[in-house]
Scaffold this motif. Structure first.
Motif, PDB file in Angstrom:
ATOM      1  N   GLU A 130       4.549   3.720  12.051  1.00  0.00           N
ATOM      2  CA  GLU A 130       3.859   4.617  12.980  1.00  0.00           C
ATOM      3  C   GLU A 130       2.560   5.190  12.414  1.00  0.00           C
ATOM      4  N   ASP A 131       2.300   5.001  11.130  1.00  0.00           N
ATOM      5  CA  ASP A 131       1.065   5.516  10.535  1.00  0.00           C
ATOM      6  C   ASP A 131      -0.139   4.763  11.084  1.00  0.00           C
ATOM      7  N   LYS A 132      -1.164   5.515  11.482  1.00  0.00           N
ATOM      8  CA  LYS A 132      -2.373   4.918  12.052  1.00  0.00           C
ATOM      9  C   LYS A 132      -3.514   4.839  11.045  1.00  0.00           C
ATOM     10  N   SER A 133      -3.384   5.574   9.920  1.00  0.00           N
ATOM     11  CA  SER A 133      -4.430   5.578   8.909  1.00  0.00           C
ATOM     12  C   SER A 133      -3.814   5.857   7.547  1.00  0.00           C
ATOM     13  N   LEU A 134      -4.569   5.524   6.509  1.00  0.00           N
ATOM     14  CA  LEU A 134      -4.115   5.809   5.150  1.00  0.00           C
ATOM     15  C   LEU A 134      -4.003   7.309   4.918  1.00  0.00           C
ATOM     16  N   VAL A 135      -5.013   8.060   5.346  1.00  0.00           N
ATOM     17  CA  VAL A 135      -4.966   9.506   5.154  1.00  0.00           C
ATOM     18  C   VAL A 135      -3.845  10.122   5.978  1.00  0.00           C
ATOM     19  N   GLY A 136      -3.569   9.586   7.157  1.00  0.00           N
ATOM     20  CA  GLY A 136      -2.447  10.070   7.963  1.00  0.00           C
ATOM     21  C   GLY A 136      -1.116   9.832   7.266  1.00  0.00           C
ATOM     22  N   ALA A 137      -0.976   8.674   6.632  1.00  0.00           N
ATOM     23  CA  ALA A 137       0.242   8.385   5.868  1.00  0.00           C
ATOM     24  C   ALA A 137       0.377   9.352   4.695  1.00  0.00           C
ATOM     25  N   ALA A 138      -0.736   9.620   4.015  1.00  0.00           N
ATOM     26  CA  ALA A 138      -0.718  10.530   2.873  1.00  0.00           C
ATOM     27  C   ALA A 138      -0.318  11.940   3.307  1.00  0.00           C
ATOM     28  N   LEU A 139      -0.867  12.414   4.416  1.00  0.00           N
ATOM     29  CA  LEU A 139      -0.540  13.749   4.908  1.00  0.00           C
ATOM     30  C   LEU A 139       0.910  13.835   5.378  1.00  0.00           C
ATOM     31  N   ARG A 140       1.413  12.774   6.003  1.00  0.00           N
ATOM     32  CA  ARG A 140       2.818  12.742   6.426  1.00  0.00           C
ATOM     33  C   ARG A 140       3.722  12.843   5.202  1.00  0.00           C
ATOM     34  N   GLU A 141       3.400  12.077   4.156  1.00  0.00           N
ATOM     35  CA  GLU A 141       4.197  12.104   2.925  1.00  0.00           C
ATOM     36  C   GLU A 141       4.183  13.485   2.282  1.00  0.00           C
ATOM     37  N   LEU A 142       3.021  14.138   2.255  1.00  0.00           N
ATOM     38  CA  LEU A 142       2.929  15.481   1.689  1.00  0.00           C
ATOM     39  C   LEU A 142       3.834  16.442   2.464  1.00  0.00           C
ATOM     40  N   ALA A 143       3.820  16.364   3.780  1.00  0.00           N
ATOM     41  CA  ALA A 143       4.670  17.233   4.603  1.00  0.00           C
ATOM     42  C   ALA A 143       6.151  16.948   4.328  1.00  0.00           C
ATOM     43  N   GLU A 144       6.523  15.673   4.253  1.00  0.00           N
ATOM     44  CA  GLU A 144       7.921  15.320   4.006  1.00  0.00           C
ATOM     45  C   GLU A 144       8.392  15.758   2.618  1.00  0.00           C
ATOM     46  N   GLU A 145       7.567  15.512   1.609  1.00  0.00           N
ATOM     47  CA  GLU A 145       7.976  15.769   0.226  1.00  0.00           C
ATOM     48  C   GLU A 145       7.858  17.222  -0.187  1.00  0.00           C
ATOM     49  N   CYS A 146       6.877  17.937   0.360  1.00  0.00           N
ATOM     50  CA  CYS A 146       6.549  19.276  -0.145  1.00  0.00           C
ATOM     51  C   CYS A 146       6.517  20.356   0.927  1.00  0.00           C
ATOM     52  N   GLY A 147       6.765  20.004   2.182  1.00  0.00           N
ATOM     53  CA  GLY A 147       6.755  20.995   3.244  1.00  0.00           C
ATOM     54  C   GLY A 147       5.386  21.577   3.532  1.00  0.00           C
ATOM     55  N   VAL A 148       4.331  20.849   3.177  1.00  0.00           N
ATOM     56  CA  VAL A 148       2.964  21.327   3.361  1.00  0.00           C
ATOM     57  C   VAL A 148       2.348  20.603   4.553  1.00  0.00           C
ATOM     58  N   GLY A 149       1.962  21.353   5.557  1.00  0.00           N
ATOM     59  CA  GLY A 149       1.370  20.773   6.750  1.00  0.00           C
ATOM     60  C   GLY A 149      -0.138  20.786   6.712  1.00  0.00           C
ATOM     61  N   VAL A 150      -0.744  19.988   7.567  1.00  0.00           N
ATOM     62  CA  VAL A 150      -2.199  19.861   7.622  1.00  0.00           C
ATOM     63  C   VAL A 150      -2.860  21.206   7.926  1.00  0.00           C
ATOM     64  N   GLU A 151      -2.158  22.099   8.601  1.00  0.00           N
ATOM     65  CA  GLU A 151      -2.712  23.419   8.914  1.00  0.00           C
ATOM     66  C   GLU A 151      -2.917  24.272   7.655  1.00  0.00           C
ATOM     67  N   ASP A 152      -2.307  23.881   6.544  1.00  0.00           N
ATOM     68  CA  ASP A 152      -2.428  24.598   5.275  1.00  0.00           C
ATOM     69  C   ASP A 152      -3.474  23.991   4.345  1.00  0.00           C
TER      70      ASP A 152
ATOM     71  N   VAL B  24       0.843  -1.191   0.000  1.00  0.00           N
ATOM     72  CA  VAL B  24       0.000   0.000   0.000  1.00  0.00           C
ATOM     73  C   VAL B  24       0.882   1.246   0.000  1.00  0.00           C
ATOM     74  N   THR B  25       0.455   2.245  -0.757  1.00  0.00           N
ATOM     75  CA  THR B  25       1.017   3.588  -0.676  1.00  0.00           C
ATOM     76  C   THR B  25      -0.157   4.562  -0.516  1.00  0.00           C
ATOM     77  N   ALA B  26       0.156   5.771  -0.091  1.00  0.00           N
ATOM     78  CA  ALA B  26      -0.907   6.762   0.123  1.00  0.00           C
ATOM     79  C   ALA B  26      -0.423   8.117  -0.346  1.00  0.00           C
ATOM     80  N   GLY B  27      -1.333   8.891  -0.924  1.00  0.00           N
ATOM     81  CA  GLY B  27      -0.942  10.186  -1.450  1.00  0.00           C
ATOM     82  C   GLY B  27      -2.067  11.196  -1.390  1.00  0.00           C
ATOM     83  N   ILE B  28      -1.712  12.404  -1.793  1.00  0.00           N
ATOM     84  CA  ILE B  28      -2.634  13.532  -1.764  1.00  0.00           C
ATOM     85  C   ILE B  28      -2.805  14.096  -3.166  1.00  0.00           C
ATOM     86  N   VAL B  29      -4.049  14.273  -3.563  1.00  0.00           N
ATOM     87  CA  VAL B  29      -4.381  15.051  -4.749  1.00  0.00           C
ATOM     88  C   VAL B  29      -4.622  16.455  -4.199  1.00  0.00           C
TER      89      VAL B  29
END
Length: 182
Positions: free
Chosen positions: A83-105, A49-54
């Motif tokens: 440590e990921d607890k959900s698919l969406v959590g994994a996707a958001l973590r990846e977005l922050a790591e790859e693009c510097g975009v946090g959930v607050e944005d 499984v992988t997870a991502g953000i559109v």
């Protein structure tokens, strides 16, 4: 704590309720779930499984990054971590790591409990340096909108970024998936 297979199964079933025409495409995912195979680790083959953000901006453009290893334009995302607890959590973590975009944005498209906008099955070529055979990614993509003025900062996994109109990308990648209303 890894993502529970039950959670993945519920997500796939909910997604297929919305997009029943994709049941054939998702046969590999359904078969893997039926076997009870834990495919949340990137070290599990022949698939995991992988997870991502559109990620959409205020003009309905989608962020894509040019992946360094694959040399392809992709939406941000990647492998699940223990440590990921959900698919969406994994996707958001990846977005922050790859693009510097946090959930607050961000704000989720379709609400906090939204299903993935898309689930894809990708073939990934073998990588001798990583000791990975040819395998498949079962990619769960969740839709989010940016808040105005978002700055994207790429890490070393990507070489470039671009914003592509959703309608253009959907015709290639998401088939008949309408973007949920704002």
């Amino acid at each position: 704590m890894t993502i529970a297979l039950e959670q993945i199964g519920n997500t796939v079933r909910g997604y297929l309720d919305r997009y029943p025409s994709e049941s054939t495409i998702l046969v590999p995912v359904l078969d893997t779930l039926a076997k009870g195979f834990d495919f949340t680790s990137r070290r599990r083959f022949p698939a995991h499984v992988t997870a991502g953000i559109v990620l959409l901006d205020d003009q309905d453009r989608v962020l894509q990054v040019k992946h360094t290893v694959l040399g392809r334009w992709l939406t941000p995302g990647g492998h699940c971590e223990p440590e990921d607890k959900s698919l969406v959590g994994a996707a958001l973590r990846e977005l922050a790591e790859e693009c510097g975009v946090g959930v607050e944005d961000l704000e989720p498209v379709g609400g906090e409990e939204a299903l993935p906008l898309h689930i894809a099955v990708h073939t990934i070529p073998a990588h001798e340096g990583r000791r990975e055979p040819l395998h498949h990614h079962f990619d769960f993509r969740f839709a989010y909108r940016t808040l105005p003025g978002l700055a994207v900062t790429l890490n070393d996994e990507s070489t470039q970024l671009r914003w592509l109109p959703y309608a253009e990308l959907a015709a290639i990648d998401f088939a008949d998936h309408d973007l949920p209303v704002r």
